[in-house]
Design a protein around this motif. Structure first.
Motif, PDB file in Angstrom:
ATOM      1  N   ALA A   1      65.106  52.450   8.152  1.00 34.42           N
ATOM      2  CA  ALA A   1      66.304  53.192   8.537  1.00 34.42           C
ATOM      3  C   ALA A   1      66.455  54.397   7.609  1.00 34.42           C
ATOM      4  CB  ALA A   1      67.537  52.301   8.443  1.00 34.42           C
ATOM      5  N   GLU A   2      67.257  55.367   8.045  1.00 39.09           N
ATOM      6  CA  GLU A   2      67.479  56.542   7.198  1.00 39.09           C
ATOM      7  C   GLU A   2      68.284  56.190   5.951  1.00 39.09           C
ATOM      8  OE1 GLU A   2      69.244  59.749   9.340  1.00 39.09           O
ATOM      9  OE2 GLU A   2      67.616  59.912  10.800  1.00 39.09           O
ATOM     10  N   ASN A   3      69.213  55.259   6.102  1.00 37.99           N
ATOM     11  CA  ASN A   3      70.070  54.910   4.972  1.00 37.99           C
ATOM     12  C   ASN A   3      70.644  53.527   5.191  1.00 37.99           C
ATOM     13  OD1 ASN A   3      71.433  55.211   2.540  1.00 37.99           O
ATOM     14  ND2 ASN A   3      72.149  57.281   3.034  1.00 37.99           N
ATOM     15  N   ALA A   4      71.181  52.951   4.137  1.00 37.53           N
ATOM     16  CA  ALA A   4      71.792  51.622   4.225  1.00 37.53           C
ATOM     17  C   ALA A   4      72.959  51.540   3.254  1.00 37.53           C
ATOM     18  CB  ALA A   4      70.775  50.531   3.927  1.00 37.53           C
ATOM     19  N   LEU A   5      73.882  50.672   3.579  1.00 33.43           N
ATOM     20  CA  LEU A   5      75.053  50.398   2.744  1.00 33.43           C
ATOM     21  C   LEU A   5      75.082  48.890   2.536  1.00 33.43           C
ATOM     22  CD1 LEU A   5      77.691  51.788   1.570  1.00 33.43           C
ATOM     23  CD2 LEU A   5      78.798  51.077   3.703  1.00 33.43           C
ATOM     24  N   VAL A   6      74.728  48.448   1.330  1.00 37.30           N
ATOM     25  CA  VAL A   6      74.604  47.012   1.026  1.00 37.30           C
ATOM     26  C   VAL A   6      75.608  46.679  -0.065  1.00 37.30           C
ATOM     27  CG1 VAL A   6      73.021  45.158   0.407  1.00 37.30           C
ATOM     28  CG2 VAL A   6      72.143  47.219   1.540  1.00 37.30           C
ATOM     29  N   ARG A   7      76.546  45.787   0.222  1.00 34.30           N
ATOM     30  CA  ARG A   7      77.607  45.515  -0.745  1.00 34.30           C
ATOM     31  C   ARG A   7      77.953  44.034  -0.787  1.00 34.30           C
ATOM     32  NH1 ARG A   7      76.161  49.838  -1.594  1.00 34.30           N
ATOM     33  NH2 ARG A   7      77.314  51.791  -1.870  1.00 34.30           N
ATOM     34  N   HIS A   8      78.226  43.554  -2.012  1.00 30.18           N
ATOM     35  CA  HIS A   8      78.650  42.161  -2.161  1.00 30.18           C
ATOM     36  C   HIS A   8      80.050  41.952  -1.628  1.00 30.18           C
ATOM     37  CE1 HIS A   8      81.578  42.677  -5.461  1.00 30.18           C
ATOM     38  NE2 HIS A   8      80.803  43.676  -5.846  1.00 30.18           N
ATOM     39  N   ASN A   9      80.837  43.041  -1.505  1.00 29.20           N
ATOM     40  CA  ASN A   9      82.216  42.876  -1.061  1.00 29.20           C
ATOM     41  C   ASN A   9      82.388  42.957   0.449  1.00 29.20           C
ATOM     42  OD1 ASN A   9      81.559  45.570  -2.069  1.00 29.20           O
ATOM     43  ND2 ASN A   9      83.571  46.186  -1.334  1.00 29.20           N
ATOM     44  N   PHE A  10      81.300  42.988   1.215  1.00 33.33           N
ATOM     45  CA  PHE A  10      81.387  42.633   2.624  1.00 33.33           C
ATOM     46  C   PHE A  10      81.552  41.110   2.660  1.00 33.33           C
ATOM     47  CE2 PHE A  10      78.818  46.562   3.729  1.00 33.33           C
ATOM     48  CZ  PHE A  10      79.806  47.154   4.494  1.00 33.33           C
ATOM     49  N   VAL A  11      82.640  40.631   3.203  1.00 35.21           N
ATOM     50  CA  VAL A  11      82.932  39.202   3.100  1.00 35.21           C
ATOM     51  C   VAL A  11      82.211  38.366   4.153  1.00 35.21           C
ATOM     52  CG1 VAL A  11      85.155  39.641   2.018  1.00 35.21           C
ATOM     53  CG2 VAL A  11      85.037  39.327   4.507  1.00 35.21           C
ATOM     54  N   SER A  12      81.668  39.016   5.190  1.00 33.02           N
ATOM     55  CA  SER A  12      80.965  38.302   6.247  1.00 33.02           C
ATOM     56  C   SER A  12      80.224  39.316   7.104  1.00 33.02           C
ATOM     57  CB  SER A  12      81.953  37.523   7.137  1.00 33.02           C
ATOM     58  OG  SER A  12      82.803  38.429   7.840  1.00 33.02           O
ATOM     59  N   GLY A  13      79.386  38.814   8.009  1.00 31.65           N
ATOM     60  CA  GLY A  13      78.740  39.694   8.962  1.00 31.65           C
ATOM     61  C   GLY A  13      79.755  40.375   9.856  1.00 31.65           C
ATOM     62  N   THR A  14      80.789  39.636  10.255  1.00 28.73           N
ATOM     63  CA  THR A  14      81.846  40.211  11.092  1.00 28.73           C
ATOM     64  C   THR A  14      82.546  41.356  10.371  1.00 28.73           C
ATOM     65  OG1 THR A  14      82.188  38.098  12.218  1.00 28.73           O
ATOM     66  CG2 THR A  14      83.970  39.700  12.366  1.00 28.73           C
ATOM     67  N   HIS A  15      82.727  41.222   9.059  1.00 26.28           N
ATOM     68  CA  HIS A  15      83.345  42.296   8.280  1.00 26.28           C
ATOM     69  C   HIS A  15      82.464  43.541   8.297  1.00 26.28           C
ATOM     70  CE1 HIS A  15      84.860  43.814   4.092  1.00 26.28           C
ATOM     71  NE2 HIS A  15      85.388  44.499   5.082  1.00 26.28           N
ATOM     72  N   ALA A  16      81.159  43.360   8.088  1.00 31.40           N
ATOM     73  CA  ALA A  16      80.244  44.503   8.117  1.00 31.40           C
ATOM     74  C   ALA A  16      80.254  45.180   9.483  1.00 31.40           C
ATOM     75  CB  ALA A  16      78.830  44.045   7.760  1.00 31.40           C
ATOM     76  N   LEU A  17      80.236  44.389  10.546  1.00 28.80           N
ATOM     77  CA  LEU A  17      80.305  44.932  11.906  1.00 28.80           C
ATOM     78  C   LEU A  17      81.624  45.676  12.131  1.00 28.80           C
ATOM     79  CD1 LEU A  17      78.882  41.809  13.743  1.00 28.80           C
ATOM     80  CD2 LEU A  17      77.820  44.080  13.783  1.00 28.80           C
TER      81      LEU A  17
ATOM     82  N   PRO B   1      68.732  38.288   5.637  1.00 27.40           N
ATOM     83  CA  PRO B   1      68.371  39.313   4.653  1.00 27.40           C
ATOM     84  C   PRO B   1      68.775  39.015   3.223  1.00 27.40           C
ATOM     85  CG  PRO B   1      70.240  40.054   5.932  1.00 27.40           C
ATOM     86  CD  PRO B   1      69.793  38.770   6.561  1.00 27.40           C
ATOM     87  N   GLY B   2      69.537  37.943   2.987  1.00 27.53           N
ATOM     88  CA  GLY B   2      69.890  37.573   1.617  1.00 27.53           C
ATOM     89  C   GLY B   2      68.941  36.557   1.018  1.00 27.53           C
ATOM     90  N   GLY B   3      67.988  36.073   1.816  1.00 28.55           N
ATOM     91  CA  GLY B   3      66.937  35.202   1.304  1.00 28.55           C
ATOM     92  C   GLY B   3      67.405  33.891   0.710  1.00 28.55           C
ATOM     93  N   GLY B   4      68.626  33.466   1.004  1.00 26.47           N
ATOM     94  CA  GLY B   4      69.131  32.227   0.422  1.00 26.47           C
ATOM     95  C   GLY B   4      69.561  32.370  -1.025  1.00 26.47           C
ATOM     96  N   VAL B   5      69.495  33.591  -1.563  1.00 30.74           N
ATOM     97  CA  VAL B   5      69.881  33.843  -2.958  1.00 30.74           C
ATOM     98  C   VAL B   5      71.204  34.592  -3.030  1.00 30.74           C
ATOM     99  CG1 VAL B   5      69.209  34.906  -5.144  1.00 30.74           C
ATOM    100  CG2 VAL B   5      67.457  33.876  -3.677  1.00 30.74           C
ATOM    101  N   ALA B   6      71.386  35.583  -2.183  1.00 32.34           N
ATOM    102  CA  ALA B   6      72.630  36.350  -2.191  1.00 32.34           C
ATOM    103  C   ALA B   6      73.820  35.412  -1.986  1.00 32.34           C
ATOM    104  CB  ALA B   6      72.610  37.407  -1.087  1.00 32.34           C
ATOM    105  N   PRO B   7      74.813  35.438  -2.866  1.00 29.71           N
ATOM    106  CA  PRO B   7      75.945  34.515  -2.753  1.00 29.71           C
ATOM    107  C   PRO B   7      76.988  34.953  -1.738  1.00 29.71           C
ATOM    108  CG  PRO B   7      76.227  35.895  -4.680  1.00 29.71           C
ATOM    109  CD  PRO B   7      74.900  36.259  -4.088  1.00 29.71           C
ATOM    110  N   THR B   8      76.928  36.203  -1.325  1.00 31.17           N
ATOM    111  CA  THR B   8      77.868  36.757  -0.349  1.00 31.17           C
ATOM    112  C   THR B   8      77.374  38.146  -0.004  1.00 31.17           C
ATOM    113  OG1 THR B   8      80.221  37.196   0.119  1.00 31.17           O
ATOM    114  CG2 THR B   8      79.412  37.769  -2.079  1.00 31.17           C
TER     115      THR B   8
END
Length: 422
Positions: free
Chosen positions: A80-96, A235-242
């Motif tokens: 992709a041209e760019n991405a926004l990856v943040r721990h403070n997205f609380v869920s997939g629904t929040h990111a959407l 995409p969190g590989g089972g490691v990302a906590p949120t």
């Protein structure tokens, strides 16, 4: 035979046969996994990831090099041209939700071409409930195109609905609580080409949850303008906590960043609070862990088909996401299956899941999820509403060996309560 768990020899024998049936499918999965793992490693190298990127920032988070490098890694991995990856997205629904509010404006129309979206997004759109702040409340119109009877995209109907001036065409890649097939990237690409041929400025957006790293390419490399998902899935590989992500066209991702924080500051602020290391590590493990979940799903499909149940997709079918559905026939079988999956969990294996009245559902729901991260769908889990066709939606598996065992323990639980017959 397992030295540590009681599993009937007949289930062991069926499992061995299932493994043999899956041999070719596993080779295909491992080929995709290796490709995606190399792509991810290349992304880390190109972004110049170093230990200094793991340092925590506080306050406004100005100049957080790790945050910026993480965005680069995901952008390159997603092509992709760019991405926004943040721990403070609380869920997939929040990111959407951030993505939708980031690019849609009052008077715009959002056209879903995969029927009605998943339950949690309906309140965001304003289709159900009376949640304050929905898209509907902000004057954004919603329309939808139904899927065909076989669950596929209705391209003829889409062509009739796409007109110049349409702001967004929306696709949900995964099946949700339905039996329709999940979307392959090729189908998303065909949709994008159709849309752009009739409305060049229309944004093609994809809910990519459960689909990341399942194929060699992602929607953003094949015509989608924007996609979003959760870091406690693939995409969190089972490691990302949120956390969550948005990826796609640079100008659109920038608009989403303004919605996440404030207009004018966007992605330039946001303290990482020491989360960077886990998010980087999760990204690195994501292609491999997704492959393990896919192998678990293929094995489950083979085993339960051998045991006499209808499954979708079949063990030999190509896959567009990590979800495996088993039609178990009745409530008793379904409950036993989920309780057996729970027994194969590393966390809360002693808990017995029971059906309960869950808000937003018209029937009781049972969920099995003994996970290190609460609600992590990349860890072995299963859930289902207690209604026809009494199907279990299973996903995840941090490693195939434990995933395989959990699937076998589910069969054992069904055998013990009399719903599995040999």
């Amino acid at each position: 035979m397992s030295e540590f768990f009681h599993i009937d020899p007949r289930i062991e024998k069926a499992a061995q046969k299932a493994l043999e049936l899956c041999r070719e499918s596993f080779l295909k999965i491992e080929e995709i996994t290796e490709y995606n793992q190399q792509k991810m490693l290349a992304a880390f190298a190109k972004a110049g990831v170093s230990e200094s990127h793991f340092a925590a920032s506080t306050g406004y988070g100005y100049g957080d090099r790790g945050r910026d490098a993480l965005d680069q890694v995901y952008a390159m991995a997603f092509q992709a041209e760019n991405a926004l990856v943040r721990h403070n997205f609380v869920s997939g629904t929040h990111a959407l939700t951030v993505a939708l509010f980031g690019v849609l404006r009052p008077g715009d129309t959002m056209l879903s071409v995969t029927g009605i979206p998943y339950d949690t997004l309906r309140g965001v759109i304003g289709l159900e409930g009376d949640s304050s702040g929905s898209l509907k409340e902000f004057g954004i119109r919603y329309e939808q195109v139904e899927l065909k009877e076989d669950g596929g995209l209705d391209f003829d109907a889409i062509a009739k609905r796409v007109k110049p001036g349409l702001k967004m065409v929306y696709l949900q890649r995964s099946r949700g609580y339905s039996l329709r097939p999940s979307l392959f990237v090729e189908e998303i690409e065909r949709t994008a080409k159709l849309v752009k041929s009739q409305a060049p400025d229309c944004i093609v957006m994809v809910d990519n949850c459960y689909g990341e790293f399942v194929e060699k390419t992602e929607p953003t490399s094949r015509g989608a303008d924007l996609m979003a998902g959760s870091l406690i899935k693939n995409p969190g590989g089972g490691v990302a906590p949120t956390g969550g992500y948005i990826a796609g066209r640079a100008d659109l991702v920038e608009q989403c960043a303004y919605r996440l924080t404030t207009p004018g500051t966007g992605r330039e602020i946001g303290a990482t609070l020491g989360q960077n290391r886990e998010l980087f590590m999760g990204a690195f493990h994501a292609p491999h862990v997704t492959g393990e979940a896919l192998k678990t799903a293929a094995f489950a499909a083979a085993l339960y088909e051998l045991l006499g149940f209808e499954v979708t997709p079949r063990f030999s079918d190509p896959r567009a996401d990590i979800i495996q559905v088993m039609k178990l026939g009745n409530e008793k079988s379904l409950v036993a299956f989920c309780q057996g999956i729970q027994k194969g969990a590393p966390v809360d294996s002693f808990v017995t899941p029971e059906p309960w009245d869950m808000p937003g559902y018209d029937s009781q729901v049972i969920m099995a999820a003994g996970a290190f991260t609460l609600g992590a769908s990349i860890e072995l889990s299963a859930d289902a509403p207690l209604r026809e066709p009494y199907a279990a939606w299973m996903q995840g598996g941090l490693n195939f060996h434990s995933g395989k065992l959990g699937v076998m323990l589910a069969a054992q639980a069904m055998l013990e309560n009399g719903t599995l017959k040999f």
